[in-house]
Design an enzyme around this catalytic site. Structure first.
Site, PDB file in Angstrom:
ATOM      1  N   ASP A  29      12.507 -17.147  60.317  1.00 16.44           N
ATOM      2  CA  ASP A  29      13.184 -16.220  59.353  1.00 16.44           C
ATOM      3  C   ASP A  29      12.507 -14.868  59.531  1.00 16.44           C
ATOM      4  O   ASP A  29      11.628 -14.614  60.518  1.00 16.44           O
ATOM      5  CB  ASP A  29      12.805 -16.622  57.791  1.00 16.44           C
ATOM      6  CG  ASP A  29      13.434 -15.750  57.085  1.00 16.44           C
ATOM      7  OD1 ASP A  29      14.627 -15.241  57.123  1.00 16.44           O
ATOM      8  OD2 ASP A  29      12.550 -15.305  56.089  1.00 16.44           O
ATOM      9  N   SER A  30      13.072 -13.729  58.997  1.00 17.50           N
ATOM     10  CA  SER A  30      12.749 -12.393  59.117  1.00 17.50           C
ATOM     11  C   SER A  30      11.295 -12.395  58.360  1.00 17.50           C
ATOM     12  O   SER A  30      10.516 -11.217  58.707  1.00 17.50           O
ATOM     13  CB  SER A  30      13.566 -11.625  58.386  1.00 17.50           C
ATOM     14  OG  SER A  30      13.831 -11.780  57.042  1.00 17.50           O
ATOM     15  N   TYR A  61      16.064  -8.092  57.797  1.00 18.61           N
ATOM     16  CA  TYR A  61      17.247  -8.232  58.939  1.00 18.61           C
ATOM     17  C   TYR A  61      18.249  -7.736  58.372  1.00 18.61           C
ATOM     18  O   TYR A  61      19.266  -7.365  58.978  1.00 18.61           O
ATOM     19  CB  TYR A  61      17.372  -9.764  59.328  1.00 18.61           C
ATOM     20  CG  TYR A  61      16.388 -10.291  60.268  1.00 18.61           C
ATOM     21  CD1 TYR A  61      15.405  -9.556  60.867  1.00 18.61           C
ATOM     22  CD2 TYR A  61      16.465 -11.365  60.943  1.00 18.61           C
ATOM     23  CE1 TYR A  61      14.510  -9.998  61.654  1.00 18.61           C
ATOM     24  CE2 TYR A  61      15.729 -12.038  61.771  1.00 18.61           C
ATOM     25  CZ  TYR A  61      14.638 -11.298  62.216  1.00 18.61           C
ATOM     26  OH  TYR A  61      13.804 -11.576  63.113  1.00 18.61           O
ATOM     27  N   GLY A  62      18.697  -8.010  56.868  1.00 16.94           N
ATOM     28  CA  GLY A  62      19.993  -7.807  56.207  1.00 16.94           C
ATOM     29  C   GLY A  62      20.710  -6.519  56.649  1.00 16.94           C
ATOM     30  O   GLY A  62      22.124  -6.664  56.751  1.00 16.94           O
ATOM     31  N   CYS A  93      17.377 -18.842  58.258  1.00 19.59           N
ATOM     32  CA  CYS A  93      17.741 -17.151  57.989  1.00 19.59           C
ATOM     33  C   CYS A  93      19.220 -17.136  57.917  1.00 19.59           C
ATOM     34  O   CYS A  93      19.736 -17.547  59.029  1.00 19.59           O
ATOM     35  CB  CYS A  93      16.897 -16.237  58.876  1.00 19.59           C
ATOM     36  SG  CYS A  93      17.694 -14.617  58.531  1.00 19.59           S
ATOM     37  N   ASN A  94      19.783 -16.821  56.883  1.00 17.59           N
ATOM     38  CA  ASN A  94      21.249 -16.863  56.978  1.00 17.59           C
ATOM     39  C   ASN A  94      21.735 -15.809  57.787  1.00 17.59           C
ATOM     40  O   ASN A  94      22.735 -16.042  58.499  1.00 17.59           O
ATOM     41  CB  ASN A  94      21.818 -16.554  55.487  1.00 17.59           C
ATOM     42  CG  ASN A  94      21.527 -17.892  54.842  1.00 17.59           C
ATOM     43  OD1 ASN A  94      22.532 -18.713  54.558  1.00 17.59           O
ATOM     44  ND2 ASN A  94      20.517 -18.083  54.059  1.00 17.59           N
ATOM     45  N   THR A  95      20.978 -14.593  57.817  1.00 21.05           N
ATOM     46  CA  THR A  95      21.530 -13.478  58.562  1.00 21.05           C
ATOM     47  C   THR A  95      21.471 -13.612  59.878  1.00 21.05           C
ATOM     48  O   THR A  95      22.394 -13.322  60.777  1.00 21.05           O
ATOM     49  CB  THR A  95      20.299 -12.111  58.120  1.00 21.05           C
ATOM     50  OG1 THR A  95      20.348 -11.971  56.724  1.00 21.05           O
ATOM     51  CG2 THR A  95      21.312 -10.860  58.591  1.00 21.05           C
ATOM     52  N   GLU A 172       9.498 -10.190  49.480  1.00 25.51           N
ATOM     53  CA  GLU A 172       8.519  -9.907  50.527  1.00 25.51           C
ATOM     54  C   GLU A 172       7.258  -9.205  49.892  1.00 25.51           C
ATOM     55  O   GLU A 172       6.162  -9.257  50.511  1.00 25.51           O
ATOM     56  CB  GLU A 172       8.978  -8.900  51.713  1.00 25.51           C
ATOM     57  CG  GLU A 172      10.137  -9.679  52.581  1.00 25.51           C
ATOM     58  CD  GLU A 172       9.717 -10.342  53.495  1.00 25.51           C
ATOM     59  OE1 GLU A 172       8.738 -10.269  54.122  1.00 25.51           O
ATOM     60  OE2 GLU A 172       9.963 -11.697  53.607  1.00 25.51           O
ATOM     61  N   CYS A 204      20.794 -16.740  51.036  1.00 27.81           N
ATOM     62  CA  CYS A 204      19.555 -16.086  51.553  1.00 27.81           C
ATOM     63  C   CYS A 204      18.614 -16.785  51.639  1.00 27.81           C
ATOM     64  O   CYS A 204      18.042 -17.156  50.131  1.00 27.81           O
ATOM     65  CB  CYS A 204      19.309 -14.520  51.288  1.00 27.81           C
ATOM     66  SG  CYS A 204      18.068 -13.802  51.936  1.00 27.81           S
ATOM     67  N   THR A 205      17.578 -17.175  52.498  1.00 27.55           N
ATOM     68  CA  THR A 205      16.564 -17.994  52.207  1.00 27.55           C
ATOM     69  C   THR A 205      15.525 -17.679  51.237  1.00 27.55           C
ATOM     70  O   THR A 205      14.466 -18.269  50.831  1.00 27.55           O
ATOM     71  CB  THR A 205      15.890 -18.668  53.529  1.00 27.55           C
ATOM     72  OG1 THR A 205      15.523 -17.233  54.241  1.00 27.55           O
ATOM     73  CG2 THR A 205      17.094 -19.295  54.180  1.00 27.55           C
ATOM     74  N   HIS A 206      15.444 -16.109  51.205  1.00 23.74           N
ATOM     75  CA  HIS A 206      14.491 -15.512  50.124  1.00 23.74           C
ATOM     76  C   HIS A 206      14.898 -15.699  48.586  1.00 23.74           C
ATOM     77  O   HIS A 206      14.125 -15.909  47.909  1.00 23.74           O
ATOM     78  CB  HIS A 206      14.489 -14.073  50.392  1.00 23.74           C
ATOM     79  CG  HIS A 206      13.789 -13.501  51.553  1.00 23.74           C
ATOM     80  ND1 HIS A 206      14.270 -13.834  52.708  1.00 23.74           N
ATOM     81  CD2 HIS A 206      12.657 -12.599  51.720  1.00 23.74           C
ATOM     82  CE1 HIS A 206      13.135 -13.069  53.964  1.00 23.74           C
ATOM     83  NE2 HIS A 206      12.509 -12.534  52.900  1.00 23.74           N
TER      84      HIS A 206
HETATM   85  N1  DGL Z   1      15.959 -14.811  54.617  1.00 22.73           N
HETATM   86  C1  DGL Z   1      16.968 -13.998  55.345  1.00 22.73           C
HETATM   87  C2  DGL Z   1      18.367 -14.598  55.020  1.00 22.73           C
HETATM   88  O1  DGL Z   1      18.417 -15.658  54.843  1.00 22.73           O
HETATM   89  C3  DGL Z   1      17.007 -12.603  55.697  1.00 22.73           C
HETATM   90  C4  DGL Z   1      16.625 -11.571  54.925  1.00 22.73           C
HETATM   91  C5  DGL Z   1      16.333 -10.146  55.426  1.00 22.73           C
HETATM   92  O2  DGL Z   1      15.644 -10.212  56.015  1.00 22.73           O
HETATM   93  O3  DGL Z   1      17.212  -9.431  55.171  1.00 22.73           O
HETATM   94  O4  DGL Z   1      19.405 -13.885  55.254  1.00 22.73           O
END
Ligand code: DGL
Length: 286
Positions: A29-30, A61-62, A93-95, A172, A204-206
């Site tokens: 993931d990011s 990453y978003g 990570c979805n992105t 984060e 988003c996994t966050h």
């Molecule tokens: N956790 C990530 C996701 O699922 C990335 C979030 C990010 O870095 O913007 O998209």
């Protein structure tokens, strides 16, 4: 090389070899978000070992162009396969899944799975009205990846999507239920209220780390759904079907690679993951 499909018909790329059973599973993931997926994986597959990459030196990453995120995803996958020697890769990570999953599946010498299809399956199973919200980063939502996956997996489900820029930064920082994140959630989630949704996919996994705040804002009638458990079940199915599960006599270990500050990764990661992250290693991208 044989290219396979998972139990739900999705492409997973190369088959996993049964002689690779004792190798770790790569997860990336990011930053800390993929720990929500790792939690589900470790709980479901306690005999497996995991190598987790949190690209905290380059998060978020978003907001980045998808081509740039795709480059990161290829680089991390190469690192996990060539240098760590993993038997499969979970793009937690979805992105990154939206940016690069198809290419990774086609190119990697091990199976690669993302979190988008598992998420769509989980929310389609959860909704009774067929009206669901999807929240993610700007990159994920603007990619249209969820609309495409849903059209294939569950065409009868109506999606209402909203980008939530700023949520990832709060996670984060380890700030998951402050007044400030609550105010931001009120604003970002307002387009989804009054739409008659009964389930909200945290795409988003966050975001599972913000579940209390998001749940407060959306109200108790909206079920929050993450892709973590469904992704873990998918990994289990792939390993079992290829005879590549780790021996049940063993106890899995985790090693973490961070491209940012290792101490920060250890302390914030412990808070979010709920256990000590003993084995954190610095990774420097060439
Ligand atoms: N956790 C990530 C996701 O699922 C990335 C979030 C990010 O870095 O913007 O998209």
């Amino acid at each position: 090389m044989t290219r396979g499909r998972g139990a739900n018909g999705e492409r997973i790329g190369a088959g996993v070899q049964s002689d690779q059973a004792s190798k770790p599973i790569g997860v990336f993931d990011s930053g800390f978000g993929g720990l929500s997926v790792l939690r589900a994986l470790v709980d479901l597959l306690p005999h497996e070992s995991f190598a987790y990459v949190g690209d905290t030196g380059r998060y978020p990453y978003g907001p980045r162009p998808l081509e740039e995120v795709a480059g990161f995803a290829h680089q991390i996958t190469r690192f996990l396969v060539d240098e760590v020697g993993v038997k499969m890769v979970v793009v937690a990570c979805n992105t990154a899944s939206a940016a690069a999953l198809d290419e990774l599946v086609a190119e990697a010498p091990v199976p690669v799975i993302g979190v988008i299809e598992p998420g769509v399956r989980a929310v389609a199973a959860a909704t009774s009205k067929g009206r669901v919200g999807v929240i993610g980063t700007t990159g994920t939502i603007s990619s249209g990846a969820y609309q495409r996956a849903s059209a294939t997996v569950s065409p009868q489900t109506k999606l209402f999507c909203a980008a939530c820029p700023g949520f990832v930064e709060f996670v984060e920082r380890g700030e998951t239920d402050s007044d400030q994140v609550h105010v931001l959630a009120e604003r970002l989630l307002s387009p989804l209220r009054g739409k008659g949704i009964d389930s909200l996919l945290l795409a988003c996994t966050h975001y599972p780390f913000l579940a209390r705040t998001i749940g407060d804002v959306m109200g108790r009638s909206v079920l929050l759904v993450s892709s973590a458990d469904e992704t873990a079940f998918e990994v289990k199915r792939i390993l079992e079907s290829s005879g590549a599960s780790a021996p049940a006599s063993g106890v899995g270990a985790q090693v973490y690679y961070s491209s940012g500050d290792v101490e920060w990764f250890r302390s914030t990661g412990r808070r979010l993951f709920g256990q000590d992250l003993d084995n954190v290693v610095q990774v420097v991208w060439e």
